[in-house]
Structures are given as C-alpha cells and as structure tokens.
Design an enzyme around this catalytic site. Structure first.
Site, PDB file in Angstrom:
ATOM      1  N   HIS A  67       6.476   9.045   6.156  1.00  0.00           N
ATOM      2  CA  HIS A  67       6.922   9.599   7.472  1.00  0.00           C
ATOM      3  C   HIS A  67       8.389   9.144   7.576  1.00  0.00           C
ATOM      4  O   HIS A  67       9.203   9.939   8.406  1.00  0.00           O
ATOM      5  CB  HIS A  67       6.301   8.601   8.648  1.00  0.00           C
ATOM      6  CG  HIS A  67       6.913   7.330   8.825  1.00  0.00           C
ATOM      7  ND1 HIS A  67       6.585   6.158   7.989  1.00  0.00           N
ATOM      8  CD2 HIS A  67       7.813   6.788   9.799  1.00  0.00           C
ATOM      9  CE1 HIS A  67       7.037   5.341   8.358  1.00  0.00           C
ATOM     10  NE2 HIS A  67       7.708   5.329   9.546  1.00  0.00           N
ATOM     11  N   LYS A  72       9.088   2.255   0.137  1.00  0.00           N
ATOM     12  CA  LYS A  72       9.831   0.948  -0.280  1.00  0.00           C
ATOM     13  C   LYS A  72       8.766  -0.195  -0.364  1.00  0.00           C
ATOM     14  O   LYS A  72       7.870  -0.130   0.561  1.00  0.00           O
ATOM     15  CB  LYS A  72      10.736   0.716   0.618  1.00  0.00           C
ATOM     16  CG  LYS A  72      11.821  -0.435   0.169  1.00  0.00           C
ATOM     17  CD  LYS A  72      13.015  -0.133  -0.304  1.00  0.00           C
ATOM     18  CE  LYS A  72      13.847  -1.047  -1.096  1.00  0.00           C
ATOM     19  NZ  LYS A  72      13.232  -1.592  -2.595  1.00  0.00           N
ATOM     20  N   LYS A 108       3.988  -0.093  -2.645  1.00  0.00           N
ATOM     21  CA  LYS A 108       3.985  -1.069  -3.268  1.00  0.00           C
ATOM     22  C   LYS A 108       3.444  -0.679  -4.557  1.00  0.00           C
ATOM     23  O   LYS A 108       2.583   0.130  -4.856  1.00  0.00           O
ATOM     24  CB  LYS A 108       2.569  -2.066  -2.506  1.00  0.00           C
ATOM     25  CG  LYS A 108       3.108  -3.468  -3.035  1.00  0.00           C
ATOM     26  CD  LYS A 108       3.945  -4.225  -2.124  1.00  0.00           C
ATOM     27  CE  LYS A 108       4.232  -5.625  -2.554  1.00  0.00           C
ATOM     28  NZ  LYS A 108       5.025  -6.471  -1.505  1.00  0.00           N
TER      29      LYS A 108
END
Ligand code: NAD
Length: 473
Positions: A67, A72, A108
């Site tokens: 979105h 990250k 991740k």
C-alpha cells in the site's frame, strides 16, 4: 504477539488484527486485503562450502503490503526460520510502519541457517547469493523492498547486500538505498545503534507525561524518580536503561540470563556492563543484591518494567505476580496473550512492542532518505545555524551588557549534527505515535488495551491509503 500453542504465529497476528478490526468500520473485504500477505517468495539455492560440499539453502522474502512503497523489514538468519514466521513478521512490519508514519509497506526475510555454524566466507557467499536471487525476481531495490538487520545479521551482512546489489545494477544512482543498517562508511546513518532503546524511552516518557494515565495508575507525572526494572542488557536494554537513568529515573534492577541485580538507589548500566564483561556475570555487582533466579526480577515492585530480551517471558504463570504499573514492551512479543488478559484485568498499562520498539525502523527510514538525497544530515545547515546563533548571542550580550556563561554559550551555539537530527526526528515520531494511539483509546473506552488501540491505529491508516488509492472506492 508471539507463538501460541493452538495457532501459528501468523494466525496469532491475524487474531490480534481481528480483535482490533472489530472496533473499526472498514469493509470486510478491505480488512481481508490488509491482513493478507501480497507476495511470498520461497527459494532454495546451492552454496559451495569451505570443505567443497554443496549445501542447499532455504530462504524467504515476504512482502506483506505494497500500500506504500518500498516494503521494509529485516532479514533474519536463524534455524527456526519458516514461511509462517516470516509472513507474521512481515505483517507486523506493515502495522508498525503505519503507526509511526513511516511510509513503507511491511516486508521480512529469513535464511534458515545457524550463522554460528558457518565461516565468515560461507556467510558472505550465502548473503550475496540470497541478494542476487532477490534481484533476479525484482524483490529488492530502493523503490521496491528494502531489507535491514534482524536476528543473526548486522552491519556486515548489510554491506555485502549493498555491494552485491550495486554491482548487479550499475549506474543505479540510488543503489545505496536498497538496504538499511549499513555501516556509516557505506551509507549508514549515525544514531542507528541506540535508536530502538531511545525510541522505547521516548514512548514510555510520553505515556508518563499523560495526567489521565498516570492518575489511573496512581503514579506521579514524568519519568524523573520512576523506579525501572530492565530485563536484558543487550543493545535495546542497555540503551533504554541509559536514557532512563540520564533523565532522572532509577534503574533499580537489571536482569540477564545468569541472574539479576537489585539496588534501590539505582544502577548505572555502563558500570554493570563493564562488570559483566570483566567477570563474565552480572551477579556480585558492588552495592547490589543478587537475585539468582533471573525471572524473579520481573516480579519486583517497580513503576515501569522494560522486558528487552526475549519473547513470552511474561506468561500465565508469572503474570499474576507482576507488580509493575506500566510495562514497556521493548522486546518483540514479551507477553503471551494469556498474560495480556491477566494484566488488563489487573489494570496494568502495557505499551505494545509493535510501536514502542519502532525506533529501529524509524531511523532506517532516515537512513533511506539520506541515501536518496545523497547528503549527510546537517551538512547544509550546521555552519549557518552556528553563525546565526553566534550573532544572536553577541547581540544579547551587547544589549544586556552581560556575558553568557561558557557552557550555555556552547549549548546555544551548537548547530545540529547528523546524530542530533536523527534523535530529534525519532523523538517527534514517537511522541506523535503515542498521542495518535492514546487518542483512539480515549475516544473508545470499549477498546481493552493500548495494544488493540495500536492495531486500530494501524488498520485505519492502511485502510485509508487503500481507499484513497481508489482500489476500494
Ligand atoms: P541483544 O541480543 O543485543 O540483547 C538481548 C539480551 O538479552 C542479551 O544480553 C541476552 O543475554 C539477554 N537475555 C537472554 N535471555 C535472557 C533471559 N532469560 N533473561 C534476561 N536476559 C536475557 O538483542 P537486542 O537487539 O537488544 O533485542 C532485544 C529484543 O528487542 C528482541 O526481542 C528484539 O527482537 C527486540 N528488538 C530489537 C531491535 C533492535 O533494533 N535491536 C528492534 C526492535 C525489536
């Protein structure tokens, strides 16, 4: 929240999400989209070991939400890595970034290895190969997905990643922004090391400055004089303890795995750290009392408890014995869901991990911005500010015919260095996030705890972005 015996880690994150979603009015389909992991990349690749053997390495990268771009989240090297865990951690990153207004989606990565069983050269080969696999599938890049350190990885691995990425993308001017947590010499930012502990301090301090919360807990306003217990004297615990002590709190106990020490007059974390380094144990620190069963330190009477070591340390067995009024979750998942319920009923306020330990990702964001702008923070304005401040001081002295003391002069003159700006940006971030969460909690008294309020805050922000993108008109 961490692993639960009855459902997987990812399912337990979904459960917390659903509990909070109940307090929002978003469309069911939109909520489903927010919860889902958008892209899961599971890979295997061969690496030749020092003894000539070929080992097949299992690894993952999950992009939970796009979105906002880039995604990250850290890369973990651990034998316990599996797809469910990486998915859960990626989704927590989406919510964490949303809460602290870091404009990233969650991601991740994980490599299923025990880094201690490999030579440095083998680790370098694994890290570089993992990076080139990510490049091949367009799963890394300053505008796509930006990894960072996590368990078992640090500056060294991030330097290998940026070097591999840059060599595969010649001429990409923003290549340094493909990963954060780099050494300062390789495009890293000053202030990263202490970021999580400092963020913990700023978050707890802000809650301690709220008259309604302190009144309910029967505590005085402010962190000065507060009695703090810290579990874990690693990076996060050490720096949390340091900033509490420097701001007038008393760190009365510190727990490590071999035992804990107590001194009602307050402990100095650096002296304790040096003592542990010299003697190999935290115990027998001069002037302190030993607590041989380390976990008993969690049950000491205190104002604020900072678990900064492991997950699940406060569970249904010891939660009834907790005497702290306020718990700052510096570690990830230090409370089990059962402990959460028990503590809510006891009236303890738990400041949730998802936002309280977001200092690392916040400063990672500052590092990424530094990489994109190709200039060190403070370089353009430091000298200008100092010249201007010197001029103001001389005017004040001239008009008042009084001299400003040397220490005051140095303080006022000082133009911001990179580390000053990073700390200041982090302080602003944590204060704003604390107020946003607390405002949601105050407005809806049915929300049982600050963790749920934090989830509601995250859901509202991600849902608003999706809605404004026009995907869910
Ligand atoms: P670390 O390895 O530097 O420190 C952890 C410390 O806890 C070590 O000193 C270890 O000896 C101690 N410890 C282990 N078992 C213990 C026990 N049973 N009782 C007391 N102490 C024990 O790790 P860290 O980077 O400080 O991270 C700590 C926690 O914070 C983890 O849950 C991590 O996921 C979380 N966290 C860290 C960061 C970061 O930027 N470093 C960011 C977000 C969350």
């Amino acid at each position: 929240m961490s692993n639960h015996p009855n459902y997987s880690f990812f399912q337990s994150v979904e459960k917390s999400f659903d509990k909070a979603a109940h307090f929002t009015k978003w469309d069911k389909g939109l909520l489903e989209q927010i919860k889902a992991c958008n892209s899961v990349y599971s890979m295997h690749f061969p690496v030749k070991m020092d003894d000539g053997r070929i080992e097949v390495i299992e690894a993952y990268r999950v992009q939970h939400s796009q979105h906002k771009s880039p995604c990250k989240g850290g890369i973990r090297f651990s034998e316990a890595v599996n797809q469910d865990e990486v998915m859960a951690l990626a989704s927590l990153m989406t919510y964490k970034c949303a809460i602290v207004n870091v404009p990233f989606g969650g991601g991740k990565g994980g490599i299923k290895i025990n880094p201690r069983q490999y030579s440095v050269y083998e680790l370098e080969k694994i890290t570089r190969r993992y990076t080139s696999e990510l490049v091949k599938k367009n799963f890394i890049g300053p505008g796509i997905d930006v990894p960072a350190p996590d368990y078992g990885t640090g500056e060294r691995e991030m330097a290998w990643i940026v070097d591999t990425y840059s060599s595969l993308k010649p001429g990409e001017i923003d290549a340094a922004g493909c990963v954060t947590g780099k050494p300062v010499s390789q495009g890293g930012v000053r202030g990263r090391k202490e970021a999580t502990g400092l963020g913990v301090f700023y978050g707890v301090r802000e809650v301690c400055n709220m008259p309604d919360v302190m009144g309910k807990l029967g505590l005085s306003l402010g962190v000065a004089g507060k009695r703090i217990v810290v579990q874990g004297l690693g990076n996060v615990g050490y720096h949390s303890a340091k900033f509490f002590r420097e701001n007038g709190s008393k760190v009365i106990a510190i727990a490590e795995y071999e035992g804990a020490i107590l001194n009602e007059n307050g402990l100095n974390e650096e002296e304790v750290f040096q003592h542990r380094k010299a003697t190999g144990s935290i115990l027998n620190f001069p002037g302190a009392t030993n607590i041989t069963d380390s976990s008993k330190a969690l049950e000491l009477p205190c104002d604020v408890l900072i678990p900064a070591a492991l997950e699940n340390v406060i569970n249904k067995d010891n939660a009834p014995n907790i005497q702290a009024k306020l718990i700052g979750e510096a570690a990830n998942g230090p409370l089990t869901p059962e402990a959460d319920e028990i503590l809510i009923n006891k009236g303890v306020v738990v400041i949730p991990d998802m936002y309280l330990n977001a200092g690392g990702v916040t400063v990672s964001y500052f590092e990424w911005l530094k990489n994109l702008s190709h200039v060190r923070y403070g370089r353009m304005e430091k000298r200008f500010t100092e010249n201007m401040n010197a001029h103001i001081i001389s005017q004040i002295e001239h008009l008042t015919e009084k001299k400003i003391a040397d220490t005051e002069r140095a303080f006022i003159m000082h133009g911001a260095e990179e580390v000053d700006l990073v700390h200041s940006g982090l302080e602003e971030t944590m204060i704003t996030a604390t107020h946003e969460i607390m405002d949601i909690w105050r407005k809806n008294p049915e929300i049982p705890d600050m963790r749920t309020a934090a989830y509601v805050c995250a859901i509202n922000k991600v849902a608003t972005t999706y809605t404004e993108l026009g995907i869910f008109p």
